[in-house]
Design a protein around this motif. Sequence first.
Motif, PDB file in Angstrom:
ATOM      1  N   ALA A  34     -31.102 -34.419  32.327  1.00  0.00           N
ATOM      2  CA  ALA A  34     -32.476 -33.969  32.098  1.00  0.00           C
ATOM      3  C   ALA A  34     -33.423 -35.162  31.995  1.00  0.00           C
ATOM      4  O   ALA A  34     -34.479 -35.196  32.645  1.00  0.00           O
ATOM      5  CB  ALA A  34     -32.546 -33.115  30.831  1.00  0.00           C
ATOM      6  N   LEU A 180     -35.109 -30.880  27.130  1.00  0.00           N
ATOM      7  CA  LEU A 180     -36.322 -30.411  27.792  1.00  0.00           C
ATOM      8  C   LEU A 180     -37.479 -30.302  26.800  1.00  0.00           C
ATOM      9  O   LEU A 180     -38.628 -30.615  27.127  1.00  0.00           O
ATOM     10  CB  LEU A 180     -36.079 -29.065  28.468  1.00  0.00           C
ATOM     11  N   GLU A 184     -40.926 -32.276  27.035  1.00  0.00           N
ATOM     12  CA  GLU A 184     -42.206 -31.569  26.959  1.00  0.00           C
ATOM     13  C   GLU A 184     -43.090 -32.168  25.875  1.00  0.00           C
ATOM     14  O   GLU A 184     -44.306 -32.319  26.060  1.00  0.00           O
ATOM     15  CB  GLU A 184     -41.973 -30.088  26.690  1.00  0.00           C
ATOM     16  N   ALA A 192     -41.709 -30.832  32.182  1.00  0.00           N
ATOM     17  CA  ALA A 192     -40.486 -30.199  31.696  1.00  0.00           C
ATOM     18  C   ALA A 192     -40.114 -29.003  32.563  1.00  0.00           C
ATOM     19  O   ALA A 192     -38.937 -28.766  32.849  1.00  0.00           O
ATOM     20  CB  ALA A 192     -40.661 -29.772  30.237  1.00  0.00           C
ATOM     21  N   ALA A 196     -36.712 -28.416  34.676  1.00  0.00           N
ATOM     22  CA  ALA A 196     -35.922 -27.192  34.486  1.00  0.00           C
ATOM     23  C   ALA A 196     -35.621 -26.537  35.821  1.00  0.00           C
ATOM     24  O   ALA A 196     -34.513 -26.056  36.054  1.00  0.00           O
ATOM     25  CB  ALA A 196     -36.674 -26.234  33.563  1.00  0.00           C
ATOM     26  N   LEU A 203     -36.751 -22.708  31.469  1.00  0.00           N
ATOM     27  CA  LEU A 203     -37.627 -23.464  30.580  1.00  0.00           C
ATOM     28  C   LEU A 203     -38.480 -22.468  29.826  1.00  0.00           C
ATOM     29  O   LEU A 203     -39.233 -21.726  30.417  1.00  0.00           O
ATOM     30  CB  LEU A 203     -38.554 -24.382  31.350  1.00  0.00           C
ATOM     31  N   ARG A 204     -38.432 -22.616  28.613  1.00  0.00           N
ATOM     32  CA  ARG A 204     -37.331 -23.230  27.938  1.00  0.00           C
ATOM     33  C   ARG A 204     -36.907 -22.265  26.881  1.00  0.00           C
ATOM     34  O   ARG A 204     -37.748 -21.616  26.285  1.00  0.00           O
ATOM     35  CB  ARG A 204     -37.673 -24.621  27.390  1.00  0.00           C
TER      36      ARG A 204
END
Length: 341
Positions: A34, A180, A184, A192, A196, A203-204
Amino acid sequence: MTSLSATAVGKPRKVVILLCDGTVGLDAMGPAQAFHEARGADGQRLYSIIFASPTGGEVALDCGAVIVSCRLYDIDVDAIDTLLVPGADDGFAALNDTRLLDWLRTANSRVRRIGSICIGAFLLAETGLLDGGMAVTHWRWCDQLRARFPNVTVLPDQIYVRSNNVWTSAGVTAGIDMSLAMIEADHGRSLALKIARMLVVFLRRPGNQSQVSAPLLAESRDQAGTFDALLVWINDNIAERLDIDTLAARMGMSPRNFARLFGKHVGDTPANMIRKIRLERARQMLENTTHRIVAVANQCGFRDVETMRRVFRRELGTAPEDYREIFSTAARAFPCSPEPP
């Protein structure tokens, strides 16, 4: 990627992932991927990933993969932006590593953010970092975390928790959710969301989303199995009107006695449990079918579309339409050509 020098202004933020033999592969690699995918408008990576261990050198993950790690104690602590502590097959052994515990206590005052995945929360709790705060770990270990560390408020139904600069997550895929959320917080929802979609995840999931499906959670709490058959029936008839009189009649109880015993055995009210099951069914339909939103609401037993929207916004922080959009967009991600490096 593994430079140990202090982070300069405009340089990628350093994310250090602490490893030991037996570290759960997805606990470590999910968050790493990520953060690795995060890029600025100029295409430059926003984070650099450092895998570190107390001894340095090769570390065997639980899945058999071998990672070459830096020696943790050689890293400039002030250069670390985010420190992540995944779970491991024998993660409890680290609770006796006094040098590591002391290093973590020192790091807490100098690192911007610390996070744990799965039973990595035990290591943070052992240092005292979680005292007076809220935390979560994998559902299997929540009771043990609470018993061992009474000064920590354990929230077993959540998938990740933020308490000041310390984050904890439930483990495995929940580590991606937490990462994530961190991205963000640093760079905004748009980035983010892009990550995702690249990872083909939702998300999320909000931190307060339950770790376990509603019917399964109810059955696991009802150890006597008193309401197992009723829960199966509810799941099979979720589109019907399921008021307390109907449910009580199926159990041969008065409504008052039914509500009391249901709460005692299942740990929730009948209305809350039905709402959770309806939400779970609606999510599945939005993910896997092309039914119109109104049809989803009807088949899941919501009174109308607006009622379903309110439940989605309250529980998931998004509308049904947006929930579906995320998955439909993600489903089309694989055929696309990857972005140039």
